[in-house]
Design a protein around this motif. Structure first.
Motif, PDB file in Angstrom:
ATOM      1  N   UNK A 170    -124.306  -1.431   4.158  1.00  0.00           N
ATOM      2  CA  UNK A 170    -123.941  -1.242   2.709  1.00  0.00           C
ATOM      3  C   UNK A 170    -125.339  -0.682   2.007  1.00  0.00           C
ATOM      4  N   UNK A 171    -126.348  -1.444   1.980  1.00  0.00           N
ATOM      5  CA  UNK A 171    -127.582  -1.104   1.211  1.00  0.00           C
ATOM      6  C   UNK A 171    -128.473  -0.038   1.872  1.00  0.00           C
ATOM      7  N   UNK A 172    -128.285   0.203   3.026  1.00  0.00           N
ATOM      8  CA  UNK A 172    -129.142   1.300   3.457  1.00  0.00           C
ATOM      9  C   UNK A 172    -129.236   2.590   2.869  1.00  0.00           C
ATOM     10  N   UNK A 173    -130.517   2.730   2.393  1.00  0.00           N
ATOM     11  CA  UNK A 173    -130.702   3.969   1.340  1.00  0.00           C
ATOM     12  C   UNK A 173    -130.537   3.782   0.145  1.00  0.00           C
ATOM     13  N   UNK A 174    -130.158   2.509  -0.416  1.00  0.00           N
ATOM     14  CA  UNK A 174    -129.704   2.182  -1.766  1.00  0.00           C
ATOM     15  C   UNK A 174    -130.457   0.625  -2.100  1.00  0.00           C
ATOM     16  N   UNK A 175    -131.593   0.618  -2.285  1.00  0.00           N
ATOM     17  CA  UNK A 175    -132.440  -0.646  -2.487  1.00  0.00           C
ATOM     18  C   UNK A 175    -132.004  -1.098  -3.654  1.00  0.00           C
TER      19      UNK A 175
END
Length: 99
Positions: free
Chosen positions: A47-52
């Protein structure tokens, strides 16, 4: 005359059923909990990949709940071990199809 077969919509898996030493029970429960914790960690990562900036509060909460259960189980198994007790465990997974 043609007979219609109703599709199966539920499944039961008899996962754990028996009497175990405290060490055996600890190994089984810790293995199951580790798999569930890793499942949630991988879900959180995807889910968080690319959205830290994504917090994923739900997944973190569940991970923390499972880690807490590990600590509680560790204490329980230690008590059983100290008292020389065997442990009876049963776990059935019930799976149902949903619309």
């Amino acid at each position: 005359m043609e007979t219609l077969v109703k599709p199966k919509t539920t499944q039961k898996i008899d996962l754990i059923n028996g009497v175990f030493t405290a060490s055996e029970a600890s190994d089984i429960i810790n293995s199951v909990l580790k798999v569930k914790i890793n499942f949630h960690k991988i879900s959180r990562l995807s889910i968080t990949e690319g959205n830290d900036k994504e917090e994923c509060i739900y997944d973190n909460k569940r991970i923390n709940e499972l880690i807490n259960e590990q600590h509680i189980a560790k204490e329980f198994f230690s008590q059983a071990r100290l008292n020389g007790k065997k442990l009876k465990m049963r776990s059935v997974i019930q799976i149902e199809m949903e619309d």
